[in-house]
Design an enzyme around this catalytic site. Structure first.
Site, PDB file in Angstrom:
ATOM      1  N   ASN A  87     -14.880   9.872   7.781  1.00 59.60           N
ATOM      2  CA  ASN A  87     -15.010  11.242   7.309  1.00 59.60           C
ATOM      3  C   ASN A  87     -14.773  11.309   5.797  1.00 59.60           C
ATOM      4  O   ASN A  87     -14.527  10.291   5.143  1.00 59.60           O
ATOM      5  CB  ASN A  87     -14.043  12.155   8.081  1.00 59.60           C
ATOM      6  CG  ASN A  87     -14.626  13.533   8.308  1.00 59.60           C
ATOM      7  OD1 ASN A  87     -15.156  14.148   7.386  1.00 59.60           O
ATOM      8  ND2 ASN A  87     -14.511  14.036   9.536  1.00 59.60           N
ATOM      9  N   ASP A  95      -8.590  -4.511  -3.216  1.00 68.21           N
ATOM     10  CA  ASP A  95      -8.466  -5.664  -4.108  1.00 68.21           C
ATOM     11  C   ASP A  95      -8.655  -6.964  -3.329  1.00 68.21           C
ATOM     12  O   ASP A  95      -9.052  -7.983  -3.903  1.00 68.21           O
ATOM     13  CB  ASP A  95      -7.114  -5.658  -4.807  1.00 68.21           C
ATOM     14  CG  ASP A  95      -7.010  -4.548  -5.846  1.00 68.21           C
ATOM     15  OD1 ASP A  95      -7.645  -3.491  -5.661  1.00 68.21           O
ATOM     16  OD2 ASP A  95      -6.289  -4.730  -6.843  1.00 68.21           O
ATOM     17  N   HIS A 117       2.785  -2.519  -5.623  1.00 68.84           N
ATOM     18  CA  HIS A 117       3.373  -2.924  -6.898  1.00 68.84           C
ATOM     19  C   HIS A 117       4.847  -3.258  -6.705  1.00 68.84           C
ATOM     20  O   HIS A 117       5.489  -2.745  -5.780  1.00 68.84           O
ATOM     21  CB  HIS A 117       3.201  -1.805  -7.928  1.00 68.84           C
ATOM     22  CG  HIS A 117       1.776  -1.456  -8.168  1.00 68.84           C
ATOM     23  ND1 HIS A 117       0.974  -2.168  -9.020  1.00 68.84           N
ATOM     24  CD2 HIS A 117       0.989  -0.489  -7.625  1.00 68.84           C
ATOM     25  CE1 HIS A 117      -0.248  -1.646  -9.012  1.00 68.84           C
ATOM     26  NE2 HIS A 117      -0.264  -0.631  -8.173  1.00 68.84           N
ATOM     27  N   SER A 144      -6.200  12.330  10.268  1.00 67.25           N
ATOM     28  CA  SER A 144      -6.281  12.830   8.889  1.00 67.25           C
ATOM     29  C   SER A 144      -5.066  12.450   8.051  1.00 67.25           C
ATOM     30  O   SER A 144      -3.939  12.471   8.530  1.00 67.25           O
ATOM     31  CB  SER A 144      -6.398  14.360   8.893  1.00 67.25           C
ATOM     32  OG  SER A 144      -7.587  14.761   9.494  1.00 67.25           O
ATOM     33  N   ALA A 162      -2.087  11.909  12.656  1.00 64.81           N
ATOM     34  CA  ALA A 162      -2.310  12.488  11.330  1.00 64.81           C
ATOM     35  C   ALA A 162      -1.040  12.457  10.490  1.00 64.81           C
ATOM     36  O   ALA A 162       0.062  12.671  10.996  1.00 64.81           O
ATOM     37  CB  ALA A 162      -2.807  13.921  11.471  1.00 64.81           C
ATOM     38  N   THR A 167       3.219   1.129   7.835  1.00 67.92           N
ATOM     39  CA  THR A 167       3.840   0.090   7.024  1.00 67.92           C
ATOM     40  C   THR A 167       3.862  -1.270   7.713  1.00 67.92           C
ATOM     41  O   THR A 167       4.065  -2.280   7.052  1.00 67.92           O
ATOM     42  CB  THR A 167       5.285   0.481   6.671  1.00 67.92           C
ATOM     43  OG1 THR A 167       6.036   0.615   7.880  1.00 67.92           O
ATOM     44  CG2 THR A 167       5.333   1.769   5.873  1.00 67.92           C
ATOM     45  N   ARG A 182       5.457   4.722  13.792  1.00 67.15           N
ATOM     46  CA  ARG A 182       6.075   3.984  14.901  1.00 67.15           C
ATOM     47  C   ARG A 182       5.287   4.250  16.177  1.00 67.15           C
ATOM     48  O   ARG A 182       4.743   5.335  16.373  1.00 67.15           O
ATOM     49  CB  ARG A 182       7.510   4.456  15.109  1.00 67.15           C
ATOM     50  CG  ARG A 182       8.427   4.093  13.979  1.00 67.15           C
ATOM     51  CD  ARG A 182       9.876   4.454  14.329  1.00 67.15           C
ATOM     52  NE  ARG A 182      10.777   3.965  13.310  1.00 67.15           N
ATOM     53  CZ  ARG A 182      11.193   4.674  12.274  1.00 67.15           C
ATOM     54  NH1 ARG A 182      10.790   5.909  12.114  1.00 67.15           N
ATOM     55  NH2 ARG A 182      12.017   4.138  11.396  1.00 67.15           N
ATOM     56  N   ARG A 185       4.000   5.645  22.335  1.00 68.60           N
ATOM     57  CA  ARG A 185       3.708   5.417  23.749  1.00 68.60           C
ATOM     58  C   ARG A 185       2.468   4.542  23.891  1.00 68.60           C
ATOM     59  O   ARG A 185       1.649   4.450  22.971  1.00 68.60           O
ATOM     60  CB  ARG A 185       3.503   6.714  24.492  1.00 68.60           C
ATOM     61  CG  ARG A 185       2.253   7.480  24.141  1.00 68.60           C
ATOM     62  CD  ARG A 185       2.133   8.741  25.000  1.00 68.60           C
ATOM     63  NE  ARG A 185       0.945   9.493  24.741  1.00 68.60           N
ATOM     64  CZ  ARG A 185      -0.240   9.283  25.330  1.00 68.60           C
ATOM     65  NH1 ARG A 185      -0.393   8.313  26.189  1.00 68.60           N
ATOM     66  NH2 ARG A 185      -1.265  10.071  25.038  1.00 68.60           N
TER      67      ARG A 185
END
Length: 192
Positions: A87, A95, A117, A144, A162, A167, A182, A185
């Site tokens: 979308n 990179d 960084h 989103s 959303a 991480t 996280r 389920r």
């Protein structure tokens, strides 16, 4: 390619720090003008848009829909499978490689960033950074305004809620959300 360029590519490939100046030899692989042209095409110009995507991206599968505008640092490091839907305002900070499988759907305002960084400001001169590839397996749905960080793999069939910041790797067939993202389920037959 000279020895210095090979050494920089080796560091990039291993996720180690490198600077903007060191990586400047890669600039010809950037597709900024083609991305601008793609984002300026009429939505109904499907043949022209497809031809541009094939020139911009590292590879692009069949039946790909990528709505304008989209953004990419390179474009050439993005690989998209079949039956992809992206979308508006999808951003690839590519990179290094971003690999997206078949049947993936990505909602508005998502950022996939292979690059980060250093925390310490003394290490950020000349835009010093590290890069790690992102892999999004088949049949994933990303909601989103999700941000996917360097080195993440999102497993087959997973859903990312959303606003999440992903991480770490997300296992297959799970619903995950939050900041940081996280698993909340598994996805089961009850979801049919």
């Amino acid at each position: 390619m000279d020895d210095r360029e090979a050494e920089v590519l080796d560091r990039i490939g291993r996720g180690l720090l490198y600077t903007e100046s060191e990586a400047a030899f890669q600039n010809p692989r950037r597709r900024a003008d083609l991305i601008f042209e793609y984002n300026s095409t009429r939505p109904g110009a499907t043949d022209q848009r497809r031809e541009l995507l094939e020139r911009i991206l590292g590879s692009v599968g069949a039946r790909t829909v990528l709505l304008s505008p989209f953004h990419a640092g390179f474009g050439s490091n993005v690989h998209i499978g079949d039956d992809f839907f992206g979308n508006v305002n999808l951003t690839f900070v590519d990179d290094v490689e971003i690999r997206i499988g078949d049947g993936v759907m990505i909602a508005p305002g998502v950022t996939l960033t292979t690059t980060g960084h250093p925390i310490h400001p003394g290490l950020r001169e000349d835009f010093r950074r590290f890069s790690r590839p992102i892999v999004i397996e088949d049949k994933v749905w990303i909601g989103s305004h999700v941000v996917v960080l360097p080195g993440v793999r999102i497993g087959y069939g997973s859903v990312i809620g959303a606003g999440s910041v992903v991480t770490h790797d997300i296992p297959p067939m799970t619903v995950a959300m939050g900041v940081p993202c996280r698993v909340v389920r598994p996805i089961t037959d009850a979801d049919r």
